[in-house]
Motif scaffolding. Structure first.
Motif, PDB file in Angstrom:
ATOM      1  N   UNK A  59       2.048 -22.559  -6.569  1.00 49.56           N
ATOM      2  CA  UNK A  59       0.685 -22.106  -6.232  1.00 49.56           C
ATOM      3  C   UNK A  59       0.658 -21.475  -4.851  1.00 49.56           C
ATOM      4  N   UNK A  60       1.361 -22.078  -3.899  1.00 47.16           N
ATOM      5  CA  UNK A  60       1.412 -21.503  -2.543  1.00 47.16           C
ATOM      6  C   UNK A  60       2.059 -20.122  -2.586  1.00 47.16           C
ATOM      7  N   UNK A  61       3.123 -19.968  -3.352  1.00 43.87           N
ATOM      8  CA  UNK A  61       3.778 -18.655  -3.477  1.00 43.87           C
ATOM      9  C   UNK A  61       2.849 -17.621  -4.102  1.00 43.87           C
ATOM     10  N   UNK A  62       2.122 -18.016  -5.132  1.00 46.24           N
ATOM     11  CA  UNK A  62       1.208 -17.081  -5.799  1.00 46.24           C
ATOM     12  C   UNK A  62       0.090 -16.628  -4.854  1.00 46.24           C
ATOM     13  N   UNK A  63      -0.454 -17.540  -4.084  1.00 47.18           N
ATOM     14  CA  UNK A  63      -1.512 -17.173  -3.136  1.00 47.18           C
ATOM     15  C   UNK A  63      -0.947 -16.271  -2.048  1.00 47.18           C
ATOM     16  N   UNK A  64       0.280 -16.544  -1.602  1.00 43.98           N
ATOM     17  CA  UNK A  64       0.928 -15.698  -0.604  1.00 43.98           C
ATOM     18  C   UNK A  64       1.187 -14.299  -1.164  1.00 43.98           C
ATOM     19  N   UNK A  65       1.609 -14.199  -2.403  1.00 48.19           N
ATOM     20  CA  UNK A  65       1.807 -12.891  -3.042  1.00 48.19           C
ATOM     21  C   UNK A  65       0.494 -12.127  -3.116  1.00 48.19           C
ATOM     22  N   UNK A  66      -0.552 -12.842  -3.504  1.00 48.13           N
ATOM     23  CA  UNK A  66      -1.861 -12.209  -3.615  1.00 48.13           C
ATOM     24  C   UNK A  66      -2.315 -11.668  -2.264  1.00 48.13           C
ATOM     25  N   UNK A  67      -2.010 -12.391  -1.197  1.00 48.35           N
ATOM     26  CA  UNK A  67      -2.415 -11.954   0.143  1.00 48.35           C
ATOM     27  C   UNK A  67      -1.570 -10.781   0.632  1.00 48.35           C
ATOM     28  N   UNK A  68      -0.344 -10.664   0.212  1.00 45.94           N
ATOM     29  CA  UNK A  68       0.549  -9.607   0.674  1.00 45.94           C
ATOM     30  C   UNK A  68       0.401  -8.295  -0.095  1.00 45.94           C
ATOM     31  N   UNK A  69      -0.134  -8.334  -1.301  1.00 44.80           N
ATOM     32  CA  UNK A  69      -0.153  -7.121  -2.124  1.00 44.80           C
ATOM     33  C   UNK A  69      -1.054  -6.056  -1.507  1.00 44.80           C
ATOM     34  N   UNK A  70      -0.728  -4.798  -1.816  1.00 43.31           N
ATOM     35  CA  UNK A  70      -1.468  -3.664  -1.272  1.00 43.31           C
ATOM     36  C   UNK A  70      -2.089  -2.880  -2.411  1.00 43.31           C
ATOM     37  N   UNK A  71      -3.202  -2.241  -2.142  1.00 43.54           N
ATOM     38  CA  UNK A  71      -3.901  -1.367  -3.090  1.00 43.54           C
ATOM     39  C   UNK A  71      -4.265  -2.082  -4.390  1.00 43.54           C
ATOM     40  N   UNK A  72      -4.465  -3.361  -4.332  1.00 44.27           N
ATOM     41  CA  UNK A  72      -4.962  -4.097  -5.494  1.00 44.27           C
ATOM     42  C   UNK A  72      -3.959  -4.262  -6.620  1.00 44.27           C
ATOM     43  N   UNK A  73      -2.694  -3.995  -6.406  1.00 45.89           N
ATOM     44  CA  UNK A  73      -1.712  -4.129  -7.478  1.00 45.89           C
ATOM     45  C   UNK A  73      -0.534  -4.973  -7.060  1.00 45.89           C
ATOM     46  N   UNK A  74       0.092  -5.554  -8.025  1.00 45.23           N
ATOM     47  CA  UNK A  74       1.291  -6.345  -7.759  1.00 45.23           C
ATOM     48  C   UNK A  74       2.449  -5.393  -7.486  1.00 45.23           C
ATOM     49  N   UNK A  75       3.476  -5.870  -6.830  1.00 48.09           N
ATOM     50  CA  UNK A  75       4.645  -5.053  -6.558  1.00 48.09           C
ATOM     51  C   UNK A  75       5.337  -4.758  -7.884  1.00 48.09           C
ATOM     52  N   UNK A  76       5.612  -3.491  -8.115  1.00 48.79           N
ATOM     53  CA  UNK A  76       6.236  -3.067  -9.359  1.00 48.79           C
ATOM     54  C   UNK A  76       7.746  -3.206  -9.270  1.00 48.79           C
ATOM     55  N   UNK A  77       8.362  -3.239 -10.405  1.00 46.41           N
ATOM     56  CA  UNK A  77       9.819  -3.326 -10.422  1.00 46.41           C
ATOM     57  C   UNK A  77      10.414  -1.958 -10.096  1.00 46.41           C
ATOM     58  N   UNK A  78      11.705  -1.907  -9.908  1.00 45.97           N
ATOM     59  CA  UNK A  78      12.360  -0.659  -9.557  1.00 45.97           C
ATOM     60  C   UNK A  78      12.583   0.228 -10.768  1.00 45.97           C
ATOM     61  N   UNK A  79      12.291  -0.266 -11.971  1.00 44.56           N
ATOM     62  CA  UNK A  79      12.460   0.537 -13.162  1.00 44.56           C
ATOM     63  C   UNK A  79      11.346   1.578 -13.255  1.00 44.56           C
ATOM     64  N   UNK A  80      11.687   2.746 -13.745  1.00 43.99           N
ATOM     65  CA  UNK A  80      10.692   3.811 -13.856  1.00 43.99           C
ATOM     66  C   UNK A  80       9.824   3.557 -15.078  1.00 43.99           C
ATOM     67  N   UNK A  81       8.526   3.840 -14.971  1.00 44.19           N
ATOM     68  CA  UNK A  81       7.669   3.635 -16.137  1.00 44.19           C
ATOM     69  C   UNK A  81       7.912   4.728 -17.165  1.00 44.19           C
ATOM     70  N   UNK A  82       7.681   4.389 -18.412  1.00 44.18           N
ATOM     71  CA  UNK A  82       7.828   5.367 -19.478  1.00 44.18           C
ATOM     72  C   UNK A  82       6.603   6.266 -19.489  1.00 44.18           C
ATOM     73  N   UNK A  83       6.834   7.532 -19.652  1.00 44.89           N
ATOM     74  CA  UNK A  83       5.733   8.471 -19.766  1.00 44.89           C
ATOM     75  C   UNK A  83       5.245   8.487 -21.206  1.00 44.89           C
ATOM     76  N   UNK A  84       3.953   8.703 -21.370  1.00 45.44           N
ATOM     77  CA  UNK A  84       3.397   8.685 -22.717  1.00 45.44           C
ATOM     78  C   UNK A  84       3.964   9.815 -23.557  1.00 45.44           C
ATOM     79  N   UNK A  85       4.175  10.977 -22.959  1.00 45.96           N
ATOM     80  CA  UNK A  85       4.684  12.106 -23.738  1.00 45.96           C
ATOM     81  C   UNK A  85       6.119  11.848 -24.176  1.00 45.96           C
ATOM     82  N   UNK A  86       6.930  11.167 -23.331  1.00 37.84           N
ATOM     83  CA  UNK A  86       8.307  10.878 -23.699  1.00 37.84           C
ATOM     84  C   UNK A  86       8.371   9.916 -24.875  1.00 37.84           C
TER      85      UNK A  86
END
Length: 176
Positions: free
Chosen positions: A73-100
């Motif tokens: 719980x402490x880790x989750x609250x710390x993550x919530x406090x550190x995140x920027x622009x309202x989103x969680x940190x994304x993984x290094x994998x590229x997202x799939x494009x809808x057209x692809x």
């Protein structure tokens, strides 16, 4: 039974707890809910009083100051406090494009062979020879010597040979 908790572990847990709380309450932070405030107050009080925030040995390691769930719980609250622009940190994998993803599903080709590819379809191929006609039935009494000689004199090749007719013999149980 009192547990002996190392003072360094208790101080480390308190420091992590206070940092997560201060990050969440800062101007850039998301703030704390009522439940999170009560959680921080209760855990901090137990750490200062007993050196540990839990007593049940099934809840976590007996040498640590926080239980496994409290640490999570402490880790989750710390993550919530550190995140920027309202989103969680994304993984290094590229997202799939809808057209692809659409083009990949439309251009599907199986890896294996298709059994229908091996069949040769030739329209001009010779047709199967016609099946011989069904045998004719006749009475044995009407069978003459000429018919016997005609069947015996026939050539032995399968192309010109006709099948021998069935012989029906009168008599038996039906005629009494």
């Amino acid at each position: 039974m009192a547990r002996d908790i190392d003072d360094k572990k208790t101080k480390k847990a308190l420091r992590k707890l206070r940092k997560a709380k201060s990050r969440a309450e800062s101007e850039d932070g998301p703030g704390l809910t009522d439940w999170e405030k009560e959680f921080f107050e209760g855990v901090e009080e137990r750490l200062e009083t007993f050196g540990s925030a839990f007593n049940d040995p099934e809840k976590g390691n007996l040498d640590s100051a926080l239980s496994a769930r409290q640490t999570h719980i402490v880790r989750e609250i710390d993550k919530k406090a550190r995140k920027k622009n309202g989103g969680m940190k994304r993984s290094s994998f590229k997202p799939k494009l809808k057209s692809d993803s659409k083009t990949k599903t439309n251009n599907f080709s199986p890896r294996g062979r298709d059994i229908n590819d091996d069949i040769e379809t030739n329209i001009n191929a010779p047709k199967m020879p016609p099946q011989p006609s069904s045998p004719t039935l006749y009475l044995a009494s009407t069978h003459t010597e000429e018919n016997k000689r005609a069947t015996n004199d026939a050539p032995s090749t399968s192309e010109t040979a006709k099948p021998l007719p069935f012989k029906v013999i009168q008599g038996g149980k039906a005629q009494s």
